[in-house]
Motif scaffolding. Structure first.
Motif, PDB file in Angstrom:
ATOM      1  N   LEU A   1       0.891  -1.190  -0.101  1.00  0.00           N
ATOM      2  CA  LEU A   1       0.043   0.032  -0.163  1.00  0.00           C
ATOM      3  C   LEU A   1       0.896   1.452  -0.164  1.00  0.00           C
ATOM      4  CD1 LEU A   1      -2.551  -0.916   2.260  1.00  0.00           C
ATOM      5  CD2 LEU A   1      -3.132  -0.914   0.539  1.00  0.00           C
ATOM      6  N   ARG A   2       0.329   2.434  -0.259  1.00  0.00           N
ATOM      7  CA  ARG A   2       1.238   3.175  -0.329  1.00  0.00           C
ATOM      8  C   ARG A   2       0.507   4.015   1.287  1.00  0.00           C
ATOM      9  NH1 ARG A   2      -0.119   5.343  -6.449  1.00  0.00           N
ATOM     10  NH2 ARG A   2       1.191   4.008  -7.256  1.00  0.00           N
ATOM     11  N   GLY A   3       1.725   5.322   1.326  1.00  0.00           N
ATOM     12  CA  GLY A   3       0.567   6.033   2.669  1.00  0.00           C
ATOM     13  C   GLY A   3      -0.307   6.649   2.691  1.00  0.00           C
ATOM     14  N   THR A   4      -1.014   7.165   1.761  1.00  0.00           N
ATOM     15  CA  THR A   4      -2.679   7.587   1.917  1.00  0.00           C
ATOM     16  C   THR A   4      -3.515   6.618   2.386  1.00  0.00           C
ATOM     17  OG1 THR A   4      -2.537   8.152   0.217  1.00  0.00           O
ATOM     18  CG2 THR A   4      -1.718  10.252   0.695  1.00  0.00           C
ATOM     19  N   GLU A   5      -3.348   5.471   1.200  1.00  0.00           N
ATOM     20  CA  GLU A   5      -4.329   4.165   1.811  1.00  0.00           C
ATOM     21  C   GLU A   5      -4.079   3.925   3.502  1.00  0.00           C
ATOM     22  OE1 GLU A   5      -4.269   2.324  -2.931  1.00  0.00           O
ATOM     23  OE2 GLU A   5      -1.962   1.720  -1.712  1.00  0.00           O
ATOM     24  N   VAL A   6      -3.151   4.025   3.561  1.00  0.00           N
ATOM     25  CA  VAL A   6      -2.954   3.589   4.918  1.00  0.00           C
ATOM     26  C   VAL A   6      -3.740   4.147   6.235  1.00  0.00           C
ATOM     27  CG1 VAL A   6      -1.439   2.651   7.107  1.00  0.00           C
ATOM     28  CG2 VAL A   6      -0.488   1.844   4.625  1.00  0.00           C
ATOM     29  N   LYS A   7      -3.730   5.514   5.319  1.00  0.00           N
ATOM     30  CA  LYS A   7      -4.648   6.475   6.286  1.00  0.00           C
ATOM     31  C   LYS A   7      -6.277   6.282   5.921  1.00  0.00           C
ATOM     32  CE  LYS A   7      -0.764   9.909   6.825  1.00  0.00           C
ATOM     33  NZ  LYS A   7      -0.308  11.536   6.915  1.00  0.00           N
ATOM     34  N   SER A   8      -6.287   6.612   5.653  1.00  0.00           N
ATOM     35  CA  SER A   8      -8.165   5.223   4.794  1.00  0.00           C
ATOM     36  C   SER A   8      -8.365   4.576   5.553  1.00  0.00           C
ATOM     37  CB  SER A   8      -7.865   5.560   2.800  1.00  0.00           C
ATOM     38  OG  SER A   8      -8.941   6.040   2.723  1.00  0.00           O
ATOM     39  N   LEU A   9      -7.089   3.552   5.070  1.00  0.00           N
ATOM     40  CA  LEU A   9      -7.352   2.479   6.270  1.00  0.00           C
ATOM     41  C   LEU A   9      -8.077   2.103   7.565  1.00  0.00           C
ATOM     42  CD1 LEU A   9      -5.297   0.097   3.983  1.00  0.00           C
ATOM     43  CD2 LEU A   9      -7.810   0.451   3.307  1.00  0.00           C
ATOM     44  N   ARG A  10      -7.098   3.451   8.107  1.00  0.00           N
ATOM     45  CA  ARG A  10      -6.846   3.499   9.300  1.00  0.00           C
ATOM     46  C   ARG A  10      -8.289   4.368   9.493  1.00  0.00           C
ATOM     47  NH1 ARG A  10      -2.873   0.841  11.532  1.00  0.00           N
ATOM     48  NH2 ARG A  10      -1.345   0.647  10.627  1.00  0.00           N
ATOM     49  N   ALA A  11      -8.796   4.969   8.775  1.00  0.00           N
ATOM     50  CA  ALA A  11      -9.931   5.580   9.646  1.00  0.00           C
ATOM     51  C   ALA A  11     -11.031   4.856   8.957  1.00  0.00           C
ATOM     52  CB  ALA A  11      -9.999   6.891   8.076  1.00  0.00           C
ATOM     53  N   GLY A  12     -11.140   3.842   8.436  1.00  0.00           N
ATOM     54  CA  GLY A  12     -12.123   2.619   8.710  1.00  0.00           C
ATOM     55  C   GLY A  12     -12.860   2.626   7.401  1.00  0.00           C
ATOM     56  N   ARG A  13     -12.713   2.810   6.409  1.00  0.00           N
ATOM     57  CA  ARG A  13     -13.139   2.832   4.721  1.00  0.00           C
ATOM     58  C   ARG A  13     -12.638   1.947   3.727  1.00  0.00           C
ATOM     59  NH1 ARG A  13     -12.387   8.864   3.173  1.00  0.00           N
ATOM     60  NH2 ARG A  13     -13.728   8.544   1.667  1.00  0.00           N
ATOM     61  N   ALA A  14     -13.706   1.280   3.224  1.00  0.00           N
ATOM     62  CA  ALA A  14     -12.718   0.790   2.471  1.00  0.00           C
ATOM     63  C   ALA A  14     -13.983  -0.340   1.697  1.00  0.00           C
ATOM     64  CB  ALA A  14     -11.921  -0.362   2.804  1.00  0.00           C
ATOM     65  N   SER A  15     -14.256  -0.724   0.701  1.00  0.00           N
ATOM     66  CA  SER A  15     -15.435  -1.456   0.188  1.00  0.00           C
ATOM     67  C   SER A  15     -14.900  -3.011  -0.401  1.00  0.00           C
ATOM     68  CB  SER A  15     -15.937  -0.453  -0.549  1.00  0.00           C
ATOM     69  OG  SER A  15     -17.211  -1.796  -1.425  1.00  0.00           O
ATOM     70  N   LEU A  16     -15.041  -4.334  -0.049  1.00  0.00           N
ATOM     71  CA  LEU A  16     -14.120  -5.232  -1.042  1.00  0.00           C
ATOM     72  C   LEU A  16     -14.966  -4.881  -1.876  1.00  0.00           C
ATOM     73  CD1 LEU A  16     -13.180  -7.028   1.688  1.00  0.00           C
ATOM     74  CD2 LEU A  16     -11.634  -6.039   0.419  1.00  0.00           C
ATOM     75  N   VAL A  17     -16.903  -5.567  -2.262  1.00  0.00           N
ATOM     76  CA  VAL A  17     -17.472  -5.872  -3.042  1.00  0.00           C
ATOM     77  C   VAL A  17     -17.122  -5.747  -4.592  1.00  0.00           C
ATOM     78  CG1 VAL A  17     -19.541  -4.997  -4.462  1.00  0.00           C
ATOM     79  CG2 VAL A  17     -19.543  -4.616  -1.656  1.00  0.00           C
ATOM     80  N   ASP A  18     -16.945  -6.677  -5.353  1.00  0.00           N
ATOM     81  CA  ASP A  18     -16.478  -6.162  -7.009  1.00  0.00           C
ATOM     82  C   ASP A  18     -15.803  -6.803  -7.180  1.00  0.00           C
ATOM     83  OD1 ASP A  18     -19.061  -6.416  -8.031  1.00  0.00           O
ATOM     84  OD2 ASP A  18     -18.890  -3.856  -7.574  1.00  0.00           O
ATOM     85  N   GLY A  19     -14.747  -7.614  -5.817  1.00  0.00           N
ATOM     86  CA  GLY A  19     -13.081  -7.010  -5.831  1.00  0.00           C
ATOM     87  C   GLY A  19     -12.899  -8.349  -6.331  1.00  0.00           C
ATOM     88  N   TYR A  20     -11.619  -8.706  -6.836  1.00  0.00           N
ATOM     89  CA  TYR A  20     -10.895 -10.209  -6.806  1.00  0.00           C
ATOM     90  C   TYR A  20      -9.675  -9.881  -6.999  1.00  0.00           C
ATOM     91  CZ  TYR A  20     -10.599  -9.241 -11.804  1.00  0.00           C
ATOM     92  OH  TYR A  20     -10.633  -7.918 -12.849  1.00  0.00           O
ATOM     93  N   ALA A  21      -8.471 -11.738  -6.780  1.00  0.00           N
ATOM     94  CA  ALA A  21      -7.680 -11.522  -7.255  1.00  0.00           C
ATOM     95  C   ALA A  21      -7.190 -12.392  -8.463  1.00  0.00           C
ATOM     96  CB  ALA A  21      -7.064 -12.086  -5.686  1.00  0.00           C
ATOM     97  N   THR A  22      -6.144 -12.026  -8.889  1.00  0.00           N
ATOM     98  CA  THR A  22      -5.486 -13.324 -10.056  1.00  0.00           C
ATOM     99  C   THR A  22      -3.957 -12.951  -9.866  1.00  0.00           C
ATOM    100  OG1 THR A  22      -5.896 -13.049 -12.651  1.00  0.00           O
ATOM    101  CG2 THR A  22      -5.834 -11.239 -11.939  1.00  0.00           C
TER     102      THR A  22
END
Length: 155
Positions: A32-53
């Motif tokens: 992750l990048r720094g701003t992504e970690v800060k956004s996650l620490r704020a409790g904001r994310a959505s896994l809907v429609d996500g997948y791994a390949t």
């Protein structure tokens, strides 16, 4: 300052458990990048429609939404960018074989911090048919009714 310990949930993909039969689960780290970690620490994310390949022998998480950090500047990240997953080689090879087998996909089930590090729980999943979903819902309601009846019976 003491280190973080334990598990702090950020996001759950309840839809994945409804739409898929989960056959196996894996835990992976995230790049992750720094701003992504800060956004996650704020409790904001959505896994809907996500997948791994798997691409070029590496595992990638696609279509997971981590919103831009509100106090971020021009260094902010793209919300739905492709993120690299950190897995052992044997796990990547196993997932590659299973997904090439047919009918299986890798979906994110949960996003959380474990001992201060961002982790994602991946599920090796097989899609459910509509009748499977109806059957699972009927079973869940029947269990709820039985629990309700036994609770009222012993009062």
């Amino acid at each position: 300052m003491p280190r973080e310990t334990g598990r702090k949930n950020i996001a759950q993909n309840k839809r994945a458990r409804h739409d898929f039969h989960i056959e196996d689960t894996f835990e992976a780290g995230l790049v992750l990048r720094g701003t992504e970690v800060k956004s996650l620490r704020a409790g904001r994310a959505s896994l809907v429609d996500g997948y791994a390949t798997v691409k070029d022998g590496e595992m990638w998480l696609i279509n997971v939404h981590i919103p831009e950090y509100t106090q971020g500047t021009w260094t902010n990240h793209a919300a739905r960018r492709t993120r690299k997953l950190l897995l052992h080689r044997k796990e990547i090879d196993k997932l590659t074989m299973k997904t090439k087998e047919g009918g299986l996909t890798v979906v994110p089930l949960a996003l959380y911090f474990k001992d201060g590090k961002a982790k994602v729980e991946l599920g090796l999943a097989r899609g459910k048919k509509d009748w499977d979903k109806r059957h699972a819902l009927a079973e869940k309601q029947a269990k709820r009714e039985m629990a309700r009846e036994t609770r009222h019976r012993y009062r």
